[in-house]
Design a protein around this motif. Structure first.
Motif, PDB file in Angstrom:
ATOM      1  N   ALA A   1      -6.829  14.890 -13.231  1.00  0.00           N
ATOM      2  CA  ALA A   1      -6.105  13.654 -13.525  1.00  0.00           C
ATOM      3  C   ALA A   1      -4.600  13.869 -13.455  1.00  0.00           C
ATOM      4  O   ALA A   1      -3.870  13.037 -12.916  1.00  0.00           O
ATOM      5  CB  ALA A   1      -6.495  13.130 -14.902  1.00  0.00           C
ATOM      6  N   VAL A   2      -4.142  14.995 -13.981  1.00  0.00           N
ATOM      7  CA  VAL A   2      -2.710  15.290 -13.946  1.00  0.00           C
ATOM      8  C   VAL A   2      -2.243  15.495 -12.504  1.00  0.00           C
ATOM      9  O   VAL A   2      -1.208  14.964 -12.086  1.00  0.00           O
ATOM     10  CB  VAL A   2      -2.397  16.523 -14.825  1.00  0.00           C
ATOM     11  CG1 VAL A   2      -0.989  17.008 -14.602  1.00  0.00           C
ATOM     12  CG2 VAL A   2      -2.621  16.188 -16.291  1.00  0.00           C
ATOM     13  N   VAL A   3      -3.021  16.233 -11.727  1.00  0.00           N
ATOM     14  CA  VAL A   3      -2.655  16.471 -10.325  1.00  0.00           C
ATOM     15  C   VAL A   3      -2.646  15.164  -9.554  1.00  0.00           C
ATOM     16  O   VAL A   3      -1.677  14.859  -8.833  1.00  0.00           O
ATOM     17  CB  VAL A   3      -3.624  17.492  -9.684  1.00  0.00           C
ATOM     18  CG1 VAL A   3      -3.416  17.575  -8.184  1.00  0.00           C
ATOM     19  CG2 VAL A   3      -3.456  18.859 -10.319  1.00  0.00           C
ATOM     20  N   CYS A   4      -3.696  14.366  -9.703  1.00  0.00           N
ATOM     21  CA  CYS A   4      -3.752  13.076  -9.003  1.00  0.00           C
ATOM     22  C   CYS A   4      -2.647  12.132  -9.464  1.00  0.00           C
ATOM     23  O   CYS A   4      -2.107  11.364  -8.668  1.00  0.00           O
ATOM     24  CB  CYS A   4      -5.109  12.421  -9.215  1.00  0.00           C
ATOM     25  SG  CYS A   4      -6.434  13.187  -8.290  1.00  0.00           S
ATOM     26  N   GLY A   5      -2.309  12.187 -10.738  1.00  0.00           N
ATOM     27  CA  GLY A   5      -1.242  11.335 -11.249  1.00  0.00           C
ATOM     28  C   GLY A   5       0.106  11.668 -10.640  1.00  0.00           C
ATOM     29  O   GLY A   5       0.877  10.774 -10.283  1.00  0.00           O
TER      30      GLY A   5
ATOM     31  N   GLN B   1       3.612   9.141  -4.157  1.00  0.00           N
ATOM     32  CA  GLN B   1       3.287   8.189  -3.100  1.00  0.00           C
ATOM     33  C   GLN B   1       3.813   6.800  -3.443  1.00  0.00           C
ATOM     34  O   GLN B   1       4.307   6.087  -2.571  1.00  0.00           O
ATOM     35  CB  GLN B   1       1.780   8.141  -2.885  1.00  0.00           C
ATOM     36  CG  GLN B   1       1.354   7.206  -1.781  1.00  0.00           C
ATOM     37  CD  GLN B   1      -0.146   7.210  -1.563  1.00  0.00           C
ATOM     38  OE1 GLN B   1      -0.857   8.031  -2.123  1.00  0.00           O
ATOM     39  NE2 GLN B   1      -0.617   6.290  -0.749  1.00  0.00           N
ATOM     40  N   ILE B   2       3.727   6.416  -4.700  1.00  0.00           N
ATOM     41  CA  ILE B   2       4.222   5.097  -5.117  1.00  0.00           C
ATOM     42  C   ILE B   2       5.737   5.014  -4.934  1.00  0.00           C
ATOM     43  O   ILE B   2       6.265   4.001  -4.472  1.00  0.00           O
ATOM     44  CB  ILE B   2       3.799   4.802  -6.571  1.00  0.00           C
ATOM     45  CG1 ILE B   2       2.291   4.564  -6.638  1.00  0.00           C
ATOM     46  CG2 ILE B   2       4.563   3.624  -7.150  1.00  0.00           C
ATOM     47  CD1 ILE B   2       1.709   4.564  -8.033  1.00  0.00           C
ATOM     48  N   LYS B   3       6.444   6.090  -5.277  1.00  0.00           N
ATOM     49  CA  LYS B   3       7.899   6.092  -5.085  1.00  0.00           C
ATOM     50  C   LYS B   3       8.258   6.032  -3.606  1.00  0.00           C
ATOM     51  O   LYS B   3       9.231   5.381  -3.219  1.00  0.00           O
ATOM     52  CB  LYS B   3       8.515   7.337  -5.717  1.00  0.00           C
ATOM     53  CG  LYS B   3       8.572   7.290  -7.215  1.00  0.00           C
ATOM     54  CD  LYS B   3       9.182   8.557  -7.779  1.00  0.00           C
ATOM     55  CE  LYS B   3       9.149   8.537  -9.297  1.00  0.00           C
ATOM     56  NZ  LYS B   3       9.674   9.776  -9.882  1.00  0.00           N
ATOM     57  N   ARG B   4       7.473   6.724  -2.770  1.00  0.00           N
ATOM     58  CA  ARG B   4       7.764   6.760  -1.342  1.00  0.00           C
ATOM     59  C   ARG B   4       7.489   5.430  -0.657  1.00  0.00           C
ATOM     60  O   ARG B   4       8.265   4.988   0.190  1.00  0.00           O
ATOM     61  CB  ARG B   4       6.897   7.842  -0.683  1.00  0.00           C
ATOM     62  CG  ARG B   4       7.638   8.870   0.048  1.00  0.00           C
ATOM     63  CD  ARG B   4       6.796   9.912   0.766  1.00  0.00           C
ATOM     64  NE  ARG B   4       5.359   9.711   0.831  1.00  0.00           N
ATOM     65  CZ  ARG B   4       4.466  10.296   0.047  1.00  0.00           C
ATOM     66  NH1 ARG B   4       4.854  11.122  -0.904  1.00  0.00           N
ATOM     67  NH2 ARG B   4       3.171  10.070   0.194  1.00  0.00           N
TER      68      ARG B   4
END
Length: 77
Positions: free
Chosen positions: A21-25, A31-34
Motif C-alpha cells: 500500500a505504501v509503495v503503490c501510494g 503519477q497524479i502530480k505528473r
C-alpha cells in the motif's frame, strides 16, 4: 489501489499488504502530480493507513518479543 491494500493490511495480511500500500501510494501520488489526474485523497489515505498499519505491526511484534524475554528470565522459585 493503495487504500484497498492498506485496508487489506489492517485485516488479513498485516505486513505484506501494508508495505504494498505504501509503495503503490507513492507511485500513485507521483503519477497524479505528473498527469494531473484525480484520486490524490485516496492515495494519501492509503499512505497514511499503510504507515499506521506498519507501525502497529512493529509495536505488537516488539511487545511480544519483550514479554517473551521477560517471561523466560523470570524465576518461579
Amino acid at each position: 489501489m493503495s487504500l484497498v491494500l492498506a485496508i487489506l493490511g489492517l485485516t488479513f495480511l498485516p505486513l505484506i499488504a501494508s508495505v504494498c500500500a505504501v509503495v503503490c501510494g507513492h507511485i500513485s501520488r507521483g503519477q497524479i502530480k505528473r498527469t494531473g489526474e484525480g484520486g490524490s485523497g485516496f492515495a494519501t489515505a492509503g499512505l497514511v493507513v499503510g504507515y499506521v498499519s506498519i507501525a502497529v505491526f512493529v509495536i505488537i511484534v516488539a511487545a511480544i518479543v519483550i514479554f517473551a524475554i521477560a517471561a523466560s528470565n523470570s524465576s518461579t522459585y
